[in-house]
Design an enzyme around this catalytic site. Structure first.
Site, PDB file in Angstrom:
ATOM      1  N   THR A  69       1.790   2.707  -8.171  1.00 39.02           N
ATOM      2  CA  THR A  69       1.429   1.862  -7.771  1.00 39.02           C
ATOM      3  C   THR A  69       1.306   0.644  -8.789  1.00 39.02           C
ATOM      4  O   THR A  69       1.636   1.218  -9.602  1.00 39.02           O
ATOM      5  CB  THR A  69      -0.218   1.819  -6.912  1.00 39.02           C
ATOM      6  OG1 THR A  69      -0.256   0.994  -6.130  1.00 39.02           O
ATOM      7  CG2 THR A  69      -1.079   2.690  -7.807  1.00 39.02           C
ATOM      8  N   LYS A  73       5.486   0.029 -10.967  1.00 35.66           N
ATOM      9  CA  LYS A  73       6.768   0.892  -9.742  1.00 35.66           C
ATOM     10  C   LYS A  73       8.264   0.107 -11.285  1.00 35.66           C
ATOM     11  O   LYS A  73       8.921   0.867 -10.819  1.00 35.66           O
ATOM     12  CB  LYS A  73       6.549   0.128  -8.633  1.00 35.66           C
ATOM     13  CG  LYS A  73       5.264   0.554  -8.019  1.00 35.66           C
ATOM     14  CD  LYS A  73       5.765   0.075  -6.577  1.00 35.66           C
ATOM     15  CE  LYS A  73       4.032   0.491  -5.603  1.00 35.66           C
ATOM     16  NZ  LYS A  73       4.616   0.295  -4.188  1.00 35.66           N
ATOM     17  N   ASP A 110       8.684   4.411  -0.237  1.00 39.14           N
ATOM     18  CA  ASP A 110       7.872   3.312   0.894  1.00 39.14           C
ATOM     19  C   ASP A 110       8.751   2.915   1.485  1.00 39.14           C
ATOM     20  O   ASP A 110       8.485   2.451   3.127  1.00 39.14           O
ATOM     21  CB  ASP A 110       7.493   2.109  -0.318  1.00 39.14           C
ATOM     22  CG  ASP A 110       6.419   1.974  -0.664  1.00 39.14           C
ATOM     23  OD1 ASP A 110       5.096   3.008  -0.193  1.00 39.14           O
ATOM     24  OD2 ASP A 110       6.577   1.959  -1.953  1.00 39.14           O
ATOM     25  N   ALA A 134       6.084 -12.928   0.681  1.00 40.37           N
ATOM     26  CA  ALA A 134       7.727 -12.535  -0.268  1.00 40.37           C
ATOM     27  C   ALA A 134       7.488 -11.939  -1.229  1.00 40.37           C
ATOM     28  O   ALA A 134       8.890 -12.176  -2.470  1.00 40.37           O
ATOM     29  CB  ALA A 134       8.289 -14.243  -0.516  1.00 40.37           C
ATOM     30  N   TYR A 222      -4.266  -1.764   5.211  1.00 43.88           N
ATOM     31  CA  TYR A 222      -4.999  -0.576   5.896  1.00 43.88           C
ATOM     32  C   TYR A 222      -6.435  -0.889   5.981  1.00 43.88           C
ATOM     33  O   TYR A 222      -7.338  -0.285   6.565  1.00 43.88           O
ATOM     34  CB  TYR A 222      -4.522   0.593   5.843  1.00 43.88           C
ATOM     35  CG  TYR A 222      -4.967   1.121   3.487  1.00 43.88           C
ATOM     36  CD1 TYR A 222      -5.792   1.095   3.170  1.00 43.88           C
ATOM     37  CD2 TYR A 222      -3.547   0.574   3.022  1.00 43.88           C
ATOM     38  CE1 TYR A 222      -5.705   1.964   1.989  1.00 43.88           C
ATOM     39  CE2 TYR A 222      -3.806   0.548   2.570  1.00 43.88           C
ATOM     40  CZ  TYR A 222      -5.003   1.520   1.759  1.00 43.88           C
ATOM     41  OH  TYR A 222      -4.559   2.424   0.230  1.00 43.88           O
TER      42      TYR A 222
END
Length: 280
Positions: A69, A73, A110, A134, A222
């Site tokens: 994460t 990345k 993802d 964005a 979430y």
């Protein structure tokens, strides 16, 4: 779940900084339990960009893979032997699998995770779509839409610099993207599919503009859940896909790649995630 006295022979983990909030250990551990992989263990490590090379070098042969994460990345890419076309398309790796020969292969789950989460709700193809935001997640959303959207994609952004970035991602992905000012973001709700990629609270004010007959909202958050936007969207009868749906679907793909077992137990993983969020 590890049985009493079982010896851990295979390991995986999620890396990032901060990492304490990650649900990945819950999801992956639930998958191991359902698959009977009692000798597998999934952990979490707070690792930043500076510490990443040393962490990777210190891993032994028992390691099967890693979930990544922020902020890792992109930082991990130079440290890998190869990356998939999907990961290369957005310059972001969230999954590393270690081969028996020690090779490090990076992928991005993802993007197909987004597609799978939408497909689960019956969204196979849309004629147009809108993206709110964005940032890095927006580029993944754009990549996912490149697979299912046949028409115009409009990205609502806060600055000209962000608009330029989204245009560049569009060119890279072969997608025609039109950008619009954030002040006009309520117009996004005219699209049959809206993907909200912004931080918590950003779309709260916009929730007042949800139309009486909304299409589908994919809100990548979430926690907290539901967001004000998702709650109002549901109130008007619109379909809502949550960040947990995305998290579970991308984790399913990670489990399959790391363990070699397919299909991964989607329902058990989702239920474990729901319980963890409910328990706080």
């Amino acid at each position: 779940m590890q049985t009493a006295g079982a010896e851990i022979r295979r390991r995986a983990a999620v890396l990032g900084s901060p990492i304490a909030h990650s649900l990945s250990p819950v999801l992956h551990s639930a998958a191991y339990a359902e698959l009977g992989l009692d000798d597998w263990e999934y952990g979490r490590f707070d690792v930043d960009e500076a510490a990443l090379p040393g962490f990777l070098e210190g891993l032994g042969a028992e390691w099967a893979g890693l979930s990544l994460t922020m902020p890792l990345k992109r930082a991990v890419i130079p440290l890998l032997d190869e990356i998939s076309e999907t990961a290369a398309s957005v310059e972001a790796v969230n999954t590393v699998v270690f081969g028996a020969d020690g090779r490090r292969t990076g992928d991005n789950t993802d993007i197909p995770g987004m597609v799978s989460a939408l497909r689960e709700r019956g969204i196979e193809q849309v004629g147009s779509a809108a993206i709110l935001g964005a940032g890095a997640t927006a580029s993944s959303a754009l990549a996912a839409l490149s697979r299912i959207c046949t028409g115009e994609i409009v990205a609502y952004v806060r600055s000209e610099a962000r608009a330029v970035e989204m245009k560049q991602w569009g060119e890279r992905l072969g997608v025609d993207v039109r950008t619009a000012a954030w002040d006009d973001a309520a117009k996004a709700f005219e699209a049959p599919l809206v993907i909200a990629t912004t931080p918590a609270g950003t779309t709260d004010e916009l929730s007042k503009s949800v139309p009486e007959r909304p299409g589908t909202l994919f809100d990548v958050l979430y926690e907290p859940w539901p967001t004000e936007l998702a709650a109002r969207w549901s109130m008007f009868g619109g379909a809502v896909v949550s960040g947990l749906d995305l998290l579970v679907h991308q984790a399913v793909l990670q489990v399959e790649q790391m363990t070699g077992r397919s299909p991964a137990p989607l329902d058990a993983m989702r239920q474990a995630g729901e319980r963890a969020l409910a328990d706080g």
